[in-house]
Every structure is written in C-alpha cells, then in structure tokens.
Design a protein around this motif. Sequence first.
Motif, PDB file in Angstrom:
ATOM      1  N   UNK A 133      -1.933  -0.676  -8.475  1.00 10.49           N
ATOM      2  CA  UNK A 133      -1.503  -0.444  -7.098  1.00 10.49           C
ATOM      3  C   UNK A 133      -1.355   1.045  -6.807  1.00 10.49           C
ATOM      4  N   UNK A 134      -0.937   1.820  -7.797  1.00  7.47           N
ATOM      5  CA  UNK A 134      -0.749   3.253  -7.604  1.00  7.47           C
ATOM      6  C   UNK A 134      -2.057   4.001  -7.404  1.00  7.47           C
ATOM      7  N   UNK A 135      -3.180   3.379  -7.690  1.00  6.19           N
ATOM      8  CA  UNK A 135      -4.488   4.011  -7.493  1.00  6.19           C
ATOM      9  C   UNK A 135      -5.005   3.863  -6.067  1.00  6.19           C
ATOM     10  N   UNK A 136      -4.392   2.994  -5.268  1.00  9.13           N
ATOM     11  CA  UNK A 136      -5.004   2.581  -4.007  1.00  9.13           C
ATOM     12  C   UNK A 136      -4.741   3.474  -2.801  1.00  9.13           C
ATOM     13  N   UNK A 138      -4.677   6.585  -1.766  1.00  7.69           N
ATOM     14  CA  UNK A 138      -5.449   7.749  -1.332  1.00  7.69           C
ATOM     15  C   UNK A 138      -6.940   7.532  -1.563  1.00  7.69           C
ATOM     16  N   UNK A 139      -7.404   7.576  -2.802  1.00  7.96           N
ATOM     17  CA  UNK A 139      -8.843   7.479  -3.068  1.00  7.96           C
ATOM     18  C   UNK A 139      -9.419   6.135  -2.616  1.00  7.96           C
ATOM     19  N   UNK A 140      -8.760   5.052  -2.974  1.00  6.70           N
ATOM     20  CA  UNK A 140      -9.301   3.735  -2.628  1.00  6.70           C
ATOM     21  C   UNK A 140      -9.168   3.443  -1.144  1.00  6.70           C
ATOM     22  N   UNK A 141      -8.083   3.886  -0.541  1.00  6.80           N
ATOM     23  CA  UNK A 141      -7.941   3.709   0.904  1.00  6.80           C
ATOM     24  C   UNK A 141      -8.978   4.545   1.651  1.00  6.80           C
ATOM     25  N   UNK A 142      -9.231   5.762   1.178  1.00  9.09           N
ATOM     26  CA  UNK A 142     -10.278   6.592   1.777  1.00  9.09           C
ATOM     27  C   UNK A 142     -11.619   5.886   1.710  1.00  9.09           C
ATOM     28  N   UNK A 143     -11.942   5.310   0.555  1.00  9.31           N
ATOM     29  CA  UNK A 143     -13.209   4.595   0.395  1.00  9.31           C
ATOM     30  C   UNK A 143     -13.274   3.371   1.297  1.00  9.31           C
ATOM     31  N   UNK A 144     -12.176   2.635   1.388  1.00 14.59           N
ATOM     32  CA  UNK A 144     -12.132   1.431   2.231  1.00 14.59           C
ATOM     33  C   UNK A 144     -12.448   1.794   3.678  1.00 14.59           C
ATOM     34  N   UNK A 145     -11.811   2.841   4.197  1.00 14.43           N
ATOM     35  CA  UNK A 145     -12.037   3.240   5.589  1.00 14.43           C
ATOM     36  C   UNK A 145     -13.473   3.721   5.792  1.00 14.43           C
ATOM     37  N   UNK A 280      -6.780  -3.587   2.245  1.00 13.88           N
ATOM     38  CA  UNK A 280      -7.383  -3.214   0.967  1.00 13.88           C
ATOM     39  C   UNK A 280      -6.739  -3.986  -0.175  1.00 13.88           C
ATOM     40  N   UNK A 281      -5.430  -4.092  -0.170  1.00 12.50           N
ATOM     41  CA  UNK A 281      -4.757  -4.816  -1.249  1.00 12.50           C
ATOM     42  C   UNK A 281      -5.100  -6.297  -1.215  1.00 12.50           C
ATOM     43  N   UNK A 282      -5.219  -6.869  -0.010  1.00 12.61           N
ATOM     44  CA  UNK A 282      -5.647  -8.277   0.089  1.00 12.61           C
ATOM     45  C   UNK A 282      -7.076  -8.434  -0.402  1.00 12.61           C
ATOM     46  N   UNK A 283      -7.935  -7.462  -0.072  1.00  8.22           N
ATOM     47  CA  UNK A 283      -9.323  -7.501  -0.532  1.00  8.22           C
ATOM     48  C   UNK A 283      -9.371  -7.514  -2.059  1.00  8.22           C
ATOM     49  N   UNK A 284      -8.548  -6.686  -2.686  1.00 11.24           N
ATOM     50  CA  UNK A 284      -8.501  -6.666  -4.146  1.00 11.24           C
ATOM     51  C   UNK A 284      -8.022  -8.003  -4.694  1.00 11.24           C
ATOM     52  N   UNK A 291      -9.053  -1.253  -9.349  1.00 10.88           N
ATOM     53  CA  UNK A 291      -9.341   0.162  -9.577  1.00 10.88           C
ATOM     54  C   UNK A 291      -9.696   0.426 -11.037  1.00 10.88           C
ATOM     55  N   UNK A 292     -10.657   1.307 -11.246  1.00 12.67           N
ATOM     56  CA  UNK A 292     -10.999   1.739 -12.593  1.00 12.67           C
ATOM     57  C   UNK A 292     -10.023   2.845 -12.997  1.00 12.67           C
ATOM     58  N   UNK A 293      -9.304   2.613 -14.065  1.00 10.66           N
ATOM     59  CA  UNK A 293      -8.329   3.589 -14.562  1.00 10.66           C
ATOM     60  C   UNK A 293      -8.939   4.315 -15.747  1.00 10.66           C
TER      61      UNK A 293
END
Length: 323
Positions: A133-136, A138-145, A280-284, A291-293
């Motif tokens: 969840x901590x990965x989402x 900034x980077x993942x939200x940016x990608x989602x948008x 985004x979190x629902x999509x996951x 997220x790839x850690x």
Amino acid sequence: MLAAYAATTSPDDPLSALVVGERPAPEVPEGWARVRVRAASLNHHDVWSLRGVGLPAERLPMILGCDAAGLDDEGREVVVHAVIGDPDYRGDETMDPKRSLLSERYQGTLADEVVVPRRNLVPKPAALSLEEAACLPTAWLTAYRMLFTQSGLQPGSTVLVQGAGGGVATALIALGAAAGYRVWATSRDEAKRAKAIELGAAAAFESGARLPERVDAVMETVGAATWGHSVKSLKQGGTVVISGATSGPNPAATELNRIFFLQLRVVGSTMGTKEELERLMRFCEQTGVRPLVDSVMPLEDARDGFAKMAAGDLVGKVVFTRP
C-alpha cells in the motif's frame, strides 16, 4: 522521532544533504490526523528535493517522503494521499493552484509519524500489505492517472512505456497489462527489459530502437533523452502523456512539425486525486496486480535506499519500514 530529512540541499551531491536522525514529533492541527508510519516508499521526488528542486532554503530542515501506510490514532490501517490542497478548493485537487505534495511545504512521511489533513486518509484494503500500500500514492497513482484518465485509450490499444525500471514505468507496465493494453517497454538495460516482460509487457526494446509498428500512446517520464523517439513512435492522432523528465526537460528537438502535421496530442499529467487512489487500490484488489518492491529496509538504513535510487540501481520501489 527518527526521520530521513534534508538538512540542506546540494544540486551535485544530493546524498550529502541527507540526514537520518532525530526530529521533533509533529503537532496535530485542528482538522488534521496523525499516522504512525509502518511503511513508506521512496520516489525520485525525494532525490530531487535533496538537489533543491522545489525545496527552498527557508523550508529546511524538511522530512522527505510522499508515500506512507500506517495506523491512525484509532488504530485503523490507512494510506496517506500525498496531495495537500486548499480545504476550500472544490474539484480535482491536482488542478488546485495552491496544491503541494508532502515534503514540499509540509513535513513528509519518512519518519515515525506524519500529520496530514484528515480528508487525506484512505482506508487500506485488507488484501494489500502495508508495504504494498505504501508504494501506491505517488508512483502508482501517477501511472494510474496517466493510463486511465489522461490517455483516452481503450483496452487493446498499444502503449509504449519509456524507461522501464523506474517506479512510475514499472507501475505503467503492470497496470496497463492488467487493464488489457498491449504494453511495449524500452530500457538501455537488458535485465530491466527482461523484468518488464516478467511484469506483463508484450515486448521490450533497446532505448531508441525502431518499433515493429507505431503505437497509440507513449507514457513519457524520461524527458529529453527519449522525447524524439516518443513522438516518432506514435500513430497519426496518437497521444504522449508526460509526467516527468528525469533526463532533463529540454529536448534538443521538439518535433513541432510532426506534432501538428500528424495531429498528435501532448498531455501533461501530475499525481492523482484521492478518488483515483481509492480506485487504484480497488483495481489492485480486483485484478491481483501488486506493486513490484525492489527492496525493503528499515528507515535507519535510508541512505542505502537513496543511493540505489540516485544510481538507478533498482527495478520497482524501495520501501522503508518502522516497527
């Protein structure tokens, strides 16, 4: 409390400006909430802050970090939305002229505690770990948008992601593949191209390589180094979505003739809204994409994580944890 913060800034040696040490615990203003951070991820934004980009001397020292998941004062697991806007602004907060990100005007998340407006807390889905969840935010939200709000694409479209390996690019590949796009990726690094395929890319190419065919859209975070290739890779009427320029913002050639003659669209994209973070979190949850850690380390070792980020020696996200 323990924190990773910018004590000063250095354009040429950003890690010299980083301190991992004690800072005062934050006060909680009315309408704000405290989060006891359990996991926080690193972004290029943090390295740029150490260089002094968007972080003037009068705001120092500044705790770094935009992303966090942890516990609120009621013990609920929450994710922090990093866009801090004017409480009186209505609508898309990424368009608020007074908006900022955590660690720009307000102390960031790389610490034992962070305080944010209560409206910026989002319940963490049980299906996601705190580290995921901590990965989402900034980077993942940016990608989602970029993919689902700004690109205008339909499932089945072909999307080129420049610069596989970075946090946003990794998210673009995983989200795009899960959504039914044909995703192509580029990287100078053979191992990062292989990882892109593993993440769901249909093909991966050397940076600047001629593609088998032109694409419907390009997701651009690299900037000057890939701009010419991005524009030349688009079909007539295609779209390039830009959310960053890690190699520089001023390409040698802007390709204006190609842009107007082929009626290409150039669309900017910055972060995302709280509602997009919730989706985004629902999509996951619904797709199983995660997220790839790249690595998880205690906050005490934050300097090692920053060094990996500054060197580009990672695929996916670096996550710092607190007990």
